[in-house]
Design a protein around this motif. Structure first.
Motif, PDB file in Angstrom:
ATOM      1  N   GLY A 142      -8.142   1.877  -7.893  1.00  0.00           N
ATOM      2  CA  GLY A 142      -8.143   3.237  -7.352  1.00  0.00           C
ATOM      3  C   GLY A 142      -7.698   4.198  -8.426  1.00  0.00           C
ATOM      4  N   PRO A 143      -8.067   5.455  -8.311  1.00  0.00           N
ATOM      5  CA  PRO A 143      -7.648   6.428  -9.324  1.00  0.00           C
ATOM      6  C   PRO A 143      -6.145   6.677  -9.282  1.00  0.00           C
ATOM      7  CG  PRO A 143      -8.951   7.479  -7.583  1.00  0.00           C
ATOM      8  CD  PRO A 143      -8.888   6.028  -7.246  1.00  0.00           C
ATOM      9  N   ASN A 144      -5.631   7.367 -10.284  1.00  0.00           N
ATOM     10  CA  ASN A 144      -4.202   7.708 -10.322  1.00  0.00           C
ATOM     11  C   ASN A 144      -3.807   8.430  -9.042  1.00  0.00           C
ATOM     12  OD1 ASN A 144      -4.619   8.384 -13.748  1.00  0.00           O
ATOM     13  ND2 ASN A 144      -3.339   6.796 -12.953  1.00  0.00           N
ATOM     14  N   GLY A 145      -2.669   8.015  -8.505  1.00  0.00           N
ATOM     15  CA  GLY A 145      -2.123   8.702  -7.340  1.00  0.00           C
ATOM     16  C   GLY A 145      -2.788   8.329  -6.028  1.00  0.00           C
ATOM     17  N   ALA A 146      -3.667   7.306  -6.034  1.00  0.00           N
ATOM     18  CA  ALA A 146      -4.399   6.951  -4.811  1.00  0.00           C
ATOM     19  C   ALA A 146      -3.522   6.214  -3.802  1.00  0.00           C
ATOM     20  CB  ALA A 146      -5.616   6.101  -5.161  1.00  0.00           C
ATOM     21  N   GLY A 147      -2.468   5.554  -4.287  1.00  0.00           N
ATOM     22  CA  GLY A 147      -1.585   4.853  -3.348  1.00  0.00           C
ATOM     23  C   GLY A 147      -1.438   3.367  -3.632  1.00  0.00           C
ATOM     24  N   LYS A 148      -1.870   2.915  -4.792  1.00  0.00           N
ATOM     25  CA  LYS A 148      -1.799   1.475  -5.104  1.00  0.00           C
ATOM     26  C   LYS A 148      -0.345   0.987  -5.132  1.00  0.00           C
ATOM     27  CE  LYS A 148      -3.964   2.138  -9.010  1.00  0.00           C
ATOM     28  NZ  LYS A 148      -4.189   3.595  -8.931  1.00  0.00           N
ATOM     29  N   SER A 149       0.505   1.715  -5.892  1.00  0.00           N
ATOM     30  CA  SER A 149       1.901   1.271  -6.008  1.00  0.00           C
ATOM     31  C   SER A 149       2.603   1.344  -4.658  1.00  0.00           C
ATOM     32  CB  SER A 149       2.672   2.130  -6.997  1.00  0.00           C
ATOM     33  OG  SER A 149       2.043   2.085  -8.232  1.00  0.00           O
ATOM     34  N   THR A 150       2.281   2.356  -3.873  1.00  0.00           N
ATOM     35  CA  THR A 150       2.918   2.486  -2.563  1.00  0.00           C
ATOM     36  C   THR A 150       2.533   1.287  -1.683  1.00  0.00           C
ATOM     37  OG1 THR A 150       2.712   4.881  -2.836  1.00  0.00           O
ATOM     38  CG2 THR A 150       3.276   4.101  -0.649  1.00  0.00           C
ATOM     39  N   LEU A 151       1.281   0.865  -1.783  1.00  0.00           N
ATOM     40  CA  LEU A 151       0.840  -0.305  -1.013  1.00  0.00           C
ATOM     41  C   LEU A 151       1.563  -1.557  -1.509  1.00  0.00           C
ATOM     42  CD1 LEU A 151      -1.025  -1.617   1.071  1.00  0.00           C
ATOM     43  CD2 LEU A 151      -2.800  -1.757  -0.688  1.00  0.00           C
ATOM     44  N   PRO A 181       2.600   9.805   4.841  1.00  0.00           N
ATOM     45  CA  PRO A 181       1.622   8.711   4.689  1.00  0.00           C
ATOM     46  C   PRO A 181       0.752   8.891   3.450  1.00  0.00           C
ATOM     47  CG  PRO A 181       1.039  10.118   6.559  1.00  0.00           C
ATOM     48  CD  PRO A 181       2.310  10.670   5.980  1.00  0.00           C
ATOM     49  N   VAL A 182       0.448   7.788   2.786  1.00  0.00           N
ATOM     50  CA  VAL A 182      -0.438   7.805   1.611  1.00  0.00           C
ATOM     51  C   VAL A 182      -1.748   7.068   1.956  1.00  0.00           C
ATOM     52  CG1 VAL A 182      -0.710   7.034  -0.779  1.00  0.00           C
ATOM     53  CG2 VAL A 182       1.472   7.973  -0.031  1.00  0.00           C
ATOM     54  N   LEU A 183      -1.634   5.913   2.592  1.00  0.00           N
ATOM     55  CA  LEU A 183      -2.820   5.192   3.089  1.00  0.00           C
ATOM     56  C   LEU A 183      -2.662   5.051   4.595  1.00  0.00           C
ATOM     57  CD1 LEU A 183      -3.177   2.246   0.512  1.00  0.00           C
ATOM     58  CD2 LEU A 183      -4.418   4.410   0.561  1.00  0.00           C
ATOM     59  N   GLY A 215       3.499   4.754   3.034  1.00  0.00           N
ATOM     60  CA  GLY A 215       3.812   6.075   2.489  1.00  0.00           C
ATOM     61  C   GLY A 215       5.181   6.078   1.846  1.00  0.00           C
ATOM     62  N   TYR A 216       5.682   7.262   1.564  1.00  0.00           N
ATOM     63  CA  TYR A 216       6.976   7.397   0.899  1.00  0.00           C
ATOM     64  C   TYR A 216       7.814   8.423   1.661  1.00  0.00           C
ATOM     65  CZ  TYR A 216       4.826  11.626  -0.938  1.00  0.00           C
ATOM     66  OH  TYR A 216       4.201  12.837  -1.034  1.00  0.00           O
ATOM     67  N   ARG A 217       9.106   8.413   1.334  1.00  0.00           N
ATOM     68  CA  ARG A 217      10.032   9.334   1.988  1.00  0.00           C
ATOM     69  C   ARG A 217      10.231  10.556   1.095  1.00  0.00           C
ATOM     70  NH1 ARG A 217      15.111   6.445   4.783  1.00  0.00           N
ATOM     71  NH2 ARG A 217      14.791   7.413   6.789  1.00  0.00           N
ATOM     72  N   ASP A 218       9.964  11.747   1.608  1.00  0.00           N
ATOM     73  CA  ASP A 218      10.116  12.942   0.765  1.00  0.00           C
ATOM     74  C   ASP A 218      11.579  13.384   0.729  1.00  0.00           C
ATOM     75  OD1 ASP A 218      10.647  14.290   3.094  1.00  0.00           O
ATOM     76  OD2 ASP A 218       8.742  15.357   3.177  1.00  0.00           O
ATOM     77  N   THR A 257      -4.697  -2.965 -10.886  1.00  0.00           N
ATOM     78  CA  THR A 257      -5.031  -2.686 -12.287  1.00  0.00           C
ATOM     79  C   THR A 257      -5.843  -1.414 -12.447  1.00  0.00           C
ATOM     80  OG1 THR A 257      -6.080  -3.623 -14.267  1.00  0.00           O
ATOM     81  CG2 THR A 257      -7.142  -4.113 -12.189  1.00  0.00           C
ATOM     82  N   HIS A 258      -5.817  -0.883 -13.689  1.00  0.00           N
ATOM     83  CA  HIS A 258      -6.728   0.205 -14.056  1.00  0.00           C
ATOM     84  C   HIS A 258      -7.865  -0.338 -14.909  1.00  0.00           C
ATOM     85  CE1 HIS A 258      -3.244   2.950 -13.174  1.00  0.00           C
ATOM     86  NE2 HIS A 258      -4.241   3.562 -12.575  1.00  0.00           N
ATOM     87  N   ASP A 259      -7.854  -1.651 -15.136  1.00  0.00           N
ATOM     88  CA  ASP A 259      -8.830  -2.273 -16.029  1.00  0.00           C
ATOM     89  C   ASP A 259     -10.123  -2.507 -15.248  1.00  0.00           C
ATOM     90  OD1 ASP A 259      -9.779  -3.456 -18.268  1.00  0.00           O
ATOM     91  OD2 ASP A 259      -8.021  -4.738 -18.536  1.00  0.00           O
TER      92      ASP A 259
HETATM   93  N1  LIG Z   1       8.871   8.868  -3.837  1.00  0.00           N
HETATM   94  C1  LIG Z   1       7.853   9.729  -3.899  1.00  0.00           C
HETATM   95  N2  LIG Z   1       8.045  11.059  -3.860  1.00  0.00           N
HETATM   96  C2  LIG Z   1       7.025  11.933  -3.901  1.00  0.00           C
HETATM   97  N3  LIG Z   1       5.735  11.553  -3.988  1.00  0.00           N
HETATM   98  C3  LIG Z   1       5.473  10.256  -4.026  1.00  0.00           C
HETATM   99  C4  LIG Z   1       6.492   9.257  -3.989  1.00  0.00           C
HETATM  100  N4  LIG Z   1       5.918   8.031  -4.036  1.00  0.00           N
HETATM  101  C5  LIG Z   1       4.590   8.238  -4.116  1.00  0.00           C
HETATM  102  N5  LIG Z   1       4.321   9.557  -4.103  1.00  0.00           N
HETATM  103  C6  LIG Z   1       2.975  10.184  -4.124  1.00  0.00           C
HETATM  104  O1  LIG Z   1       2.108   9.347  -3.374  1.00  0.00           O
HETATM  105  C7  LIG Z   1       0.830   9.265  -3.980  1.00  0.00           C
HETATM  106  C8  LIG Z   1       0.511   7.807  -4.284  1.00  0.00           C
HETATM  107  O2  LIG Z   1       1.336   7.358  -5.326  1.00  0.00           O
HETATM  108  P1  LIG Z   1       1.195   5.886  -5.943  1.00  0.00           P
HETATM  109  O3  LIG Z   1       2.246   5.758  -6.994  1.00  0.00           O
HETATM  110  O4  LIG Z   1       1.205   4.899  -4.832  1.00  0.00           O
HETATM  111  O5  LIG Z   1      -0.264   5.963  -6.587  1.00  0.00           O
HETATM  112  P2  LIG Z   1      -0.977   4.917  -7.568  1.00  0.00           P
HETATM  113  O6  LIG Z   1      -2.334   4.676  -7.020  1.00  0.00           O
HETATM  114  O7  LIG Z   1      -0.115   3.726  -7.792  1.00  0.00           O
HETATM  115  O8  LIG Z   1      -1.075   5.798  -8.880  1.00  0.00           O
HETATM  116  P3  LIG Z   1      -1.127   5.382 -10.432  1.00  0.00           P
HETATM  117  O9  LIG Z   1      -2.440   4.717 -10.649  1.00  0.00           O
HETATM  118  O10 LIG Z   1      -1.057   6.712 -11.111  1.00  0.00           O
HETATM  119  O11 LIG Z   1       0.065   4.504 -10.719  1.00  0.00           O
HETATM  120  C9  LIG Z   1       0.891  10.145  -5.216  1.00  0.00           C
HETATM  121  O12 LIG Z   1       0.372  11.398  -4.893  1.00  0.00           O
HETATM  122  C10 LIG Z   1       2.379  10.230  -5.517  1.00  0.00           C
HETATM  123  O13 LIG Z   1       2.685  11.438  -6.164  1.00  0.00           O
END
Ligand SMILES: Nc1ncnc2c1ncn2[C@@H]1O[C@H](COP(=O)(O)OP(=O)(O)OP(=O)(O)O)[C@@H](O)[C@H]1O
Length: 355
Positions: free
Chosen positions: A53-62, A34-36, A24-27, A214-216
């Motif tokens: 995964g779709p936009n915002g699903a949590g890929k980058s956070t993982l 938590p995201v995943l 997850g991330y720190r607000d 990827t989004h591909d």
């Molecule tokens: N530092 C942060 N502050 C606030 N919200 C965050 C932060 N980091 C992630 N999030 C939220 O956590 C969720 C997951 O974000 P993440 O970037 O991991 O998604 P993603 O699957 O990589 O999306 P994308 O495909 O759009 O890049 C999103 O709803 C995002 O807004």
């Protein structure tokens, strides 16, 4: 015991293993969100694993958590049986190489110098390269087919060439696992196919666990050995065929304009005939404009320069210097002349208006 002297986790084999991992991330109130939650999955050595995964699903956070840029909220991530959270930064950078989406590159640096940075975790405090380091740099450049780019300045390279050089830098680290975020984001069809095939070969040839975010989607489903599918706080893993047949891919990605076709394993636009015959054209001018015109003449809907591109075009065309590259239903096609390409596109448009 592992090579690093740390105890191996008994239940884990070689490669990258997520065990009950929450990320997850720190607000702004400094609380962890938590995201995943409690995800368990494995990316084996020798295999290409695709994180979808779709936009915002949590890929980058993982990805950030696996790289050590954010701590796990709970659970573990093991590499070759060793908990990544217990490794020092230098241990981690020797075992796990990461290629993030980097566009701001010091343009004057030569490709060989950039790849040499990958040796940093091995060179100690002096940073001096020995004969082994030089061999490894040359090997990494050759492995990605970029030996002839070694003396070129990075700023002069095309997006596809630059992606190869960044991948070579990661390989020069001699990692056990390679993690790439959107490696095909800025590439045309040919570049996307080339980079994805290269990653597939590297996984197998170098016995690496390769994880690509990827989004591909269609390309990923064609080449991935395993898919990690993230959505709604969960992660499902399986082969592309397993996740297609179970309906999980469709459940995550089907939308108003697009439906997953289990028979072909690809997405197709549904809805209006315009959506079913939507095309986008990129590439060398004036040939690209002429190609768009030919497509419109034979029944395709191609947006003009001021119109938005359809998010999921049925046909994606790139006009190169000597060839016409296109992707339809996830399959790449190539034609040598505009006449040949137009006849093929006319047949396809007819098929798509009747099927
Ligand atoms: N530092 C942060 N502050 C606030 N919200 C965050 C932060 N980091 C992630 N999030 C939220 O956590 C969720 C997951 O974000 P993440 O970037 O991991 O998604 P993603 O699957 O990589 O999306 P994308 O495909 O759009 O890049 C999103 O709803 C995002 O807004």
């Amino acid at each position: 015991m592992s090579d690093t002297g740390r105890p191996r986790h008994p239940g884990t084999g070689s490669g990258l293993v997520l065990e009950q991992l929450s990320v997850g991330y720190r607000d702004s109130g400094r609380n962890w969100v938590p995201v995943l939650r409690q995800v368990t999955a494995e990316a084996r050595r020798g295999e290409l694993t695709v994180l979808l995964g779709p936009n915002g699903a949590g890929k980058s956070t993982l990805v950030r958590t696996v790289c050590g840029l954010a701590p796990p909220l709970s659970g573990h991530c093991y590499l070759d049986g060793v908990d990544l959270a217990r490794m020092s930064d230098s241990e981690r950078s020797r075992s796990l190489a990461v290629v993030l989406t980097e566009r701001g590159v010091p343009g004057l640096v030569r490709a060989r110098e950039l790849v040499a940075l990958g040796r940093h975790p091995h060179t100690g405090l002096t940073g001096r390269l020995n004969a082994h380091d030089h061999r490894r740099i040359a090997w990494a450049l050759a492995a990605v087919g970029a030996s002839d780019l070694a003396e070129r300045r990075v700023g002069e390279l095309s997006d596809g060439e630059r992606q190869r050089v960044f991948t070579a830098r990661a390989l020069a680290q001699e990692p056990s696992a390679l993690l790439l975020d959107e490696p095909t984001a800025f590439l045309d069809i040919t570049g996307r196919v080339a980079v994805t095939s290269l990653l597939r070969q590297l996984a197998e040839g170098q016995h690496l666990a390769v994880v690509v975010c990827t989004h591909d989607l269609e390309l990923a489903l064609r080449v991935a050995d395993m898919v990690w599918l993230v959505s709604r706080g969960q992660l499902r893993s399986g082969t592309p065929e397993e996740l297609s047949l179970s309906g999980e891919i469709g459940a995550v990605f089907d939308g108003d304009d697009l439906v997953f076709d289990t028979d072909s394993g690809t997405f197709r636009p549904h809805g209006s005939p315009e959506q079913r015959r939507s095309a986008v054209v990129s590439g060398t001018e004036p040939a690209a404009a002429m190609t768009a015109r030919a497509l419109r003449r034979v029944g395709w809907h191609v947006p003009g320069p001021d119109e938005p591109a359809p998010p999921w075009p049925a046909l994606d065309v790139h006009v190169g210097r000597h060839r016409f590259h296109s992707t339809h239903a996830g399959s790449p096609h190539e034609h040598a002349t505009l006449g040949e390409f137009t006849r093929w596109a006319r047949g396809l448009a007819r098929e798509r208006s009747t099927s």
